[in-house]
Design an enzyme around this catalytic site. Structure first.
Site, PDB file in Angstrom:
ATOM      1  N   TYR A 142      30.278  28.518  46.748  1.00 21.23           N
ATOM      2  CA  TYR A 142      30.724  27.153  46.460  1.00 21.23           C
ATOM      3  C   TYR A 142      30.340  26.184  47.574  1.00 21.23           C
ATOM      4  O   TYR A 142      30.151  25.001  47.325  1.00 21.23           O
ATOM      5  CB  TYR A 142      32.255  27.096  46.316  1.00 21.23           C
ATOM      6  CG  TYR A 142      32.774  27.419  44.944  1.00 21.23           C
ATOM      7  CD1 TYR A 142      32.456  28.616  44.323  1.00 21.23           C
ATOM      8  CD2 TYR A 142      33.598  26.521  44.276  1.00 21.23           C
ATOM      9  CE1 TYR A 142      32.954  28.915  43.075  1.00 21.23           C
ATOM     10  CE2 TYR A 142      34.096  26.817  43.021  1.00 21.23           C
ATOM     11  CZ  TYR A 142      33.775  28.016  42.428  1.00 21.23           C
ATOM     12  OH  TYR A 142      34.270  28.304  41.190  1.00 21.23           O
ATOM     13  N   LYS A 191      31.309  43.297  45.418  1.00 20.12           N
ATOM     14  CA  LYS A 191      30.116  43.827  44.743  1.00 20.12           C
ATOM     15  C   LYS A 191      29.274  44.465  45.842  1.00 20.12           C
ATOM     16  O   LYS A 191      28.124  44.085  46.088  1.00 20.12           O
ATOM     17  CB  LYS A 191      29.389  42.671  44.024  1.00 20.12           C
ATOM     18  CG  LYS A 191      28.255  43.093  43.119  1.00 20.12           C
ATOM     19  CD  LYS A 191      28.697  43.810  41.854  1.00 20.12           C
ATOM     20  CE  LYS A 191      27.492  44.317  41.078  1.00 20.12           C
ATOM     21  NZ  LYS A 191      27.876  45.220  39.959  1.00 20.12           N
ATOM     22  N   ASP A 223      32.774  44.055  38.565  1.00 25.67           N
ATOM     23  CA  ASP A 223      32.562  44.301  37.126  1.00 25.67           C
ATOM     24  C   ASP A 223      33.620  45.266  36.588  1.00 25.67           C
ATOM     25  O   ASP A 223      34.176  45.080  35.506  1.00 25.67           O
ATOM     26  CB  ASP A 223      31.130  44.796  36.842  1.00 25.67           C
ATOM     27  CG  ASP A 223      30.667  45.905  37.769  1.00 25.67           C
ATOM     28  OD1 ASP A 223      31.374  46.216  38.753  1.00 25.67           O
ATOM     29  OD2 ASP A 223      29.585  46.477  37.518  1.00 25.67           O
ATOM     30  N   ASP A 247      37.440  32.851  40.993  1.00 24.75           N
ATOM     31  CA  ASP A 247      37.435  31.818  39.950  1.00 24.75           C
ATOM     32  C   ASP A 247      37.376  32.475  38.577  1.00 24.75           C
ATOM     33  O   ASP A 247      38.160  32.176  37.672  1.00 24.75           O
ATOM     34  CB  ASP A 247      36.224  30.895  40.157  1.00 24.75           C
ATOM     35  CG  ASP A 247      36.133  29.831  39.077  1.00 24.75           C
ATOM     36  OD1 ASP A 247      37.170  29.233  38.746  1.00 24.75           O
ATOM     37  OD2 ASP A 247      35.020  29.615  38.554  1.00 24.75           O
ATOM     38  N   ASP A 251      40.690  33.249  35.614  1.00 26.29           N
ATOM     39  CA  ASP A 251      40.721  32.782  34.212  1.00 26.29           C
ATOM     40  C   ASP A 251      40.948  33.965  33.274  1.00 26.29           C
ATOM     41  O   ASP A 251      41.726  33.878  32.327  1.00 26.29           O
ATOM     42  CB  ASP A 251      39.407  32.089  33.822  1.00 26.29           C
ATOM     43  CG  ASP A 251      39.476  30.573  33.975  1.00 26.29           C
ATOM     44  OD1 ASP A 251      40.174  30.113  34.908  1.00 26.29           O
ATOM     45  OD2 ASP A 251      38.841  29.847  33.189  1.00 26.29           O
TER      46      ASP A 251
HETATM   47  C1  IPM Z   1      39.387  26.303  39.436  1.00 25.54           C
HETATM   48  C2  IPM Z   1      38.349  25.436  38.792  1.00 25.54           C
HETATM   49  C3  IPM Z   1      37.472  24.833  39.867  1.00 25.54           C
HETATM   50  C4  IPM Z   1      36.808  25.976  40.613  1.00 25.54           C
HETATM   51  C5  IPM Z   1      36.425  23.846  39.360  1.00 25.54           C
HETATM   52  C6  IPM Z   1      37.055  22.726  38.548  1.00 25.54           C
HETATM   53  C7  IPM Z   1      35.573  23.303  40.465  1.00 25.54           C
HETATM   54  O1  IPM Z   1      37.622  26.159  37.861  1.00 25.54           O
HETATM   55  O2  IPM Z   1      40.171  25.768  40.253  1.00 25.54           O
HETATM   56  O3  IPM Z   1      39.426  27.503  39.141  1.00 25.54           O
HETATM   57  O4  IPM Z   1      35.778  26.499  40.174  1.00 25.54           O
HETATM   58  O5  IPM Z   1      37.328  26.366  41.657  1.00 25.54           O
HETATM   59 MG    MG Z   2      38.330  28.153  37.545  1.00 27.85          MG
END
Ligand code: IPM
Ligand code: MG
Length: 356
Positions: A142, A191, A223, A247, A251
């Site tokens: 990032y 990884k 993975d 990240d 999710d």
């Molecule tokens: C998160 C989001 C952010 C990230 C984006 C919006 C830049 O997806 O906080 O998980 O990738 O960190």
């Molecule tokens: Mg995210």
């Protein structure tokens, strides 16, 4: 106690969900004799529209000089085609970097009242899911060098993923310390069969693990982690990983609970200054309609009280108030099932505040 909070409502549903968290914090302030002062700062698309940048330097300074930061969500289709250097997301990365918020805690908890919302089979989730992802937040790909150049007549893009030992060590410490306060089990995700950064990550974690003999430590490849989260999520307690893996995995983990709208997060520095936000996005499709689920933001406010203000009792009270709202059958649209009472975003905020 008097606390000064910078509020970054952001875009889309941001202002609606943040308003509910503030409603709940004000109730706490009243009951426990605290004063919470709020300073609003624009972030994301709304700031691009006003100032041409997703957050101003003055805004960053306000965040830095406050006791804590509460964030809604940023972005939306309106700003999808702006120059990449001023995208709404850039503001988020800037706040993380400038405030030194290197440790992102993302708890994933399946509320038993919502177990039907999980897309996993009941036999996999019946004993509950309660894991915590500790994501490194200010390093890796990032923040590494990026470029797009022409090489031999075609475009070539490069993103570098650097990690230094001290960056790995400090997030590792947060993870081990957190594991000590929870189930004393830590998975470190990497990884290492491919990446140098992961080999350094693993070596550093192994060194740290000798300082924490009580923590049951394991390495796991990213993975395989993606697979194990679906196969047997209950095996996890604390999971530590680098920025981009975190990240993606967070999710995935949030979806195990069926309701990304419920999930809070804390981004911590090496001081008590932190930023707290729900992990979901700005949901432009339902913005301004009073339909969003404010519970992720309300639970983020609880994390603020716990981690930045050392107000454990008040934080517990918010969490219990959320639990009671669910026990009493109130549901926003995203978690609604037949037989329950569907309520709006602001109504859910009222109900949680009344439970305090
Ligand atoms: C998160 C989001 C952010 C990230 C984006 C919006 C830049 O997806 O906080 O998980 O990738 O960190
Ligand atoms: Mg995210």
């Amino acid at each position: 106690m008097i606390k000064n909070i910078t509020v970054l409502q952001g875009d889309g549903i941001g202002p609606e969900i943040v308003a509910q968290a503030i409603k709940v914090m004000d109730k706490i302030a009243e009951k426990y004799n605290h004063t919470f002062n709020y300073t609003y700062v624009d972030i994301g698309g709304c700031s691009i529209d006003k100032f041409g940048v997703p957050i101003t330097d003055e805004g960053i300074e306000k965040c830095k000089s406050s006791d804590s930061v509460l964030l809604g969500a940023v972005g939306g289709p309106k700003w999808d085609s702006v120059d990449p250097s001023i995208r709404p997301e850039k503001a988020l990365l800037k706040v993380r970097k400038e405030l030194g918020l290197f440790a992102n805690l993302r708890p994933t908890k399946l509320f038993p009242q919502l177990s039907n919302a999980s897309p996993l089979k009941q036999e996999i989730v019946q004993n509950g899911i309660d894991l915590l992802i500790v994501r490194e937040l200010t390093g890796g790909v990032y923040f590494g060098e990026k470029k797009t150049e022409t090489v031999d007549g075609e475009l070539v893009a490069t993103d570098i993923m650097p990690y230094s030992e001290h960056e790995i060590e400090r997030i590792g410490r947060v993870a081990f310390e957190t594991a000590m306060k929870r189930g004393k089990k830590l998975h470190s995700v990497d990884k290492a069969n491919v990446l140098d950064t992961s080999r350094l990550w693993r070596k550093t974690m192994h060194r740290l693990s000798e300082e924490y003999p009580e923590v049951e430590y394991s390495d796991i490849l990213v993975d395989n982690t993606a697979m194990q989260l679906i196969r047997n999520p209950m095996q996890f307690d604390v999971v530590v990983t680098e920025n981009m893996f975190g990240d993606i995995l967070s999710d995935e983990a949030s979806m195990l609970t069926g309701s990304i709208g419920m999930m809070p997060s804390a981004s911590l520095s090496d001081t008590t200054l932190g930023m707290y936000e729900p992990i979901h996005g700005s949901a432009p499709d339902i913005a301004g309609m009073d339909l969003a689920n404010p519970l992720g933001t309300i639970l983020s406010a609880a994390m603020m009280l716990r981690y930045s203000f050392d107000m454990a009792k008040e934080a517990d009270e918010i969490e219990n108030a959320v639990n009671k709202a669910l026990d009493d059958g109130y549901r926003t649209g995203d978690i609604y099932e037949d037989g329950f009472e569907k309520v709006s975003c602001s109504k859910m905020g009222d109900i949680v505040a009344e439970n305090i």
